[in-house]
Design a protein around this motif. Structure first.
Motif, PDB file in Angstrom:
ATOM      1  N   HIS A   1       0.252  -1.255  15.496  1.00 32.19           N
ATOM      2  CA  HIS A   1      -0.912  -0.773  14.743  1.00 32.19           C
ATOM      3  C   HIS A   1      -1.138   0.715  14.987  1.00 32.19           C
TER       4      HIS A   1
ATOM      5  N   THR B   1       1.589   2.640  13.087  1.00 27.39           N
ATOM      6  CA  THR B   1       1.384   2.616  11.636  1.00 27.39           C
ATOM      7  C   THR B   1       0.272   3.580  11.233  1.00 27.39           C
TER       8      THR B   1
ATOM      9  N   GLU C   1       5.283  -4.083  10.739  1.00 24.97           N
ATOM     10  CA  GLU C   1       3.953  -3.534  10.447  1.00 24.97           C
ATOM     11  C   GLU C   1       4.048  -2.390   9.429  1.00 24.97           C
TER      12      GLU C   1
ATOM     13  N   SER D   1       0.682   7.236   8.986  1.00 21.14           N
ATOM     14  CA  SER D   1       0.086   7.181   7.645  1.00 21.14           C
ATOM     15  C   SER D   1      -0.761   8.419   7.328  1.00 21.14           C
TER      16      SER D   1
ATOM     17  N   ARG E   1       0.838  -1.198   0.000  1.00 24.55           N
ATOM     18  CA  ARG E   1       0.000   0.000   0.000  1.00 24.55           C
ATOM     19  C   ARG E   1       0.861   1.231   0.000  1.00 24.55           C
TER      20      ARG E   1
ATOM     21  N   ASP F   1       0.665   5.739   0.139  1.00 29.26           N
ATOM     22  CA  ASP F   1      -0.273   6.796   0.526  1.00 29.26           C
ATOM     23  C   ASP F   1      -1.032   7.339  -0.665  1.00 29.26           C
TER      24      ASP F   1
ATOM     25  N   ARG G   1       4.450  -3.949   6.111  1.00 28.66           N
ATOM     26  CA  ARG G   1       3.147  -4.425   5.606  1.00 28.66           C
ATOM     27  C   ARG G   1       2.301  -3.261   5.105  1.00 28.66           C
ATOM     28  N   ASP G   2       2.530  -2.080   5.676  1.00 26.43           N
ATOM     29  CA  ASP G   2       1.755  -0.911   5.261  1.00 26.43           C
ATOM     30  C   ASP G   2       2.382  -0.215   4.048  1.00 26.43           C
TER      31      ASP G   2
END
Ligand SMILES: NC(=O)c1ccc[n+]([C@@H]2O[C@H](COP(=O)([O-])OP(=O)(O)OC[C@H]3O[C@@H](n4cnc5c(N)ncnc54)[C@H](O)[C@@H]3O)[C@@H](O)[C@H]2O)c1
Length: 258
Positions: free
Chosen positions: A228, A231, A30, A235, A3, A5, A33-34
């Motif tokens: 979490h 992250t 994490e 973001s 992913r 932005d 993963r983002d």
């Protein structure tokens, strides 16, 4: 799928200090993963390399850096600028805790705790300002602690984590006009391998049980809970959130009903 932005844009470059640690390693995973490319920074190169191996291709760089040494920090940020041309996310997770009663507090423990937990994040942030000014964006997440606002009888650690909140809110005000956000995450006791092997706490299992029972949610914090929160704050989903302290402590920041 990775992913980003902005649809079609290059992945964000994220720096995680303390990336070899119990929390830093999970935060790095994490962020990967983002969709971030992660620069893994730790004084302990072997530990940072283990995290790099765990996150595979998302590991952009591993650097052994003492975050209290301004020369090493400047060199790191210069290298990031030269290689990537940007620094989108800075997570200051490297930290130390020396447990002591105030009466016998050793000045060297106080200095070390302040240097790693407060001066280090300041040095990294200060060195990154020119990049942030150029790119007109940036997100900083400082790992403070539930101890910042009370509940901990550990003067050097609690003071350092409160000072880190002070640094965070000051940066939010000063750097906001550049498009840079700064937030803090404040976890309570986290289930990490480091904590689970602690020998300085007599009856650790009993302490964990009492602590868990004290939280309104009756739960212990997992590293992924912290990751979490980090992250999210790092973001674009948090693009209008700055200067906040996000407690990740199952409600233990709330005063108990008398
Ligand atoms: N684990 C918890 O229960 C808990 C709770 C609240 C807050 N925190 C905070 O979260 C952060 C991460 O904690 P953790 O559990 O991952 O700790 P950890 O001890 O597992 O990891 C800390 C990492 O920081 C690195 N480090 C220490 N000094 C450094 C320096 N001068 N330069 C570069 N790296 C250095 C260490 O090598 C280590 O890998 C810390 O700031 C800690 O205070 C932890």
């Amino acid at each position: 799928m990775e992913r980003t932005d902005t649809e079609g844009s290059t992945p964000r470059v994220a720096v995680v200090t303390g990336a070899g640690g119990g929390l830093g390693s999970v935060i790095a995973g994490e962020l990967a993963r983002d969709g971030c490319r992660v620069v893994l920074v730790d004084r302990d190169r072997t530990a940072a390399e283990q995290t790099a191996a765990a996150i595979g291709g998302a590991a952009a760089m591993v650097r052994a850096v003492d975050i209290t040494a301004q020369g090493e920090v400047r060199e790191l940020i210069d290298d990031i600028g030269a290689r990537f041309g940007r620094l989108d996310v800075l997570v200051n997770s490297a930290g130390v805790e020396r447990v002591h009663p105030l009466e016998t507090l050793d000045e060297s423990d106080w200095d070390l705790t302040m240097d790693v937990n407060v001066k280090g994040p300041m040095l990294l942030s200060r060195a990154a300002v020119p990049l942030w000014r150029e790119q007109k964006s940036g997100a900083v997440v400082n790992i403070s602690s539930r101890a910042w606002s009370g509940g901990s009888a550990n003067a050097s650690y609690a003071s350092s984590k409160a000072a880190l909140v002070g640094l965070t809110v000051s940066m939010a005000v000063e750097l906001g006009p550049l498009g840079v956000r700064a937030n803090a995450v404040a976890p309570s006791f986290v289930r990490t391998p480091f904590n689970e092997s602690r020998t300085d706490v007599p009856d650790l299992a009993g302490m964990i049980e009492r602590y868990t029972a004290f939280t309104p949610l009756r739960r212990l914090i997992d590293p992924s809970d912290v990751a979490h929160a980090v992250t999210f704050l790092a973001s674009e989903r948090a693009r209008n959130i700055t200067g906040e302290v996000l407690h990740v402590c199952a409600g233990s920041q709330l005063p108990p009903v008398p």
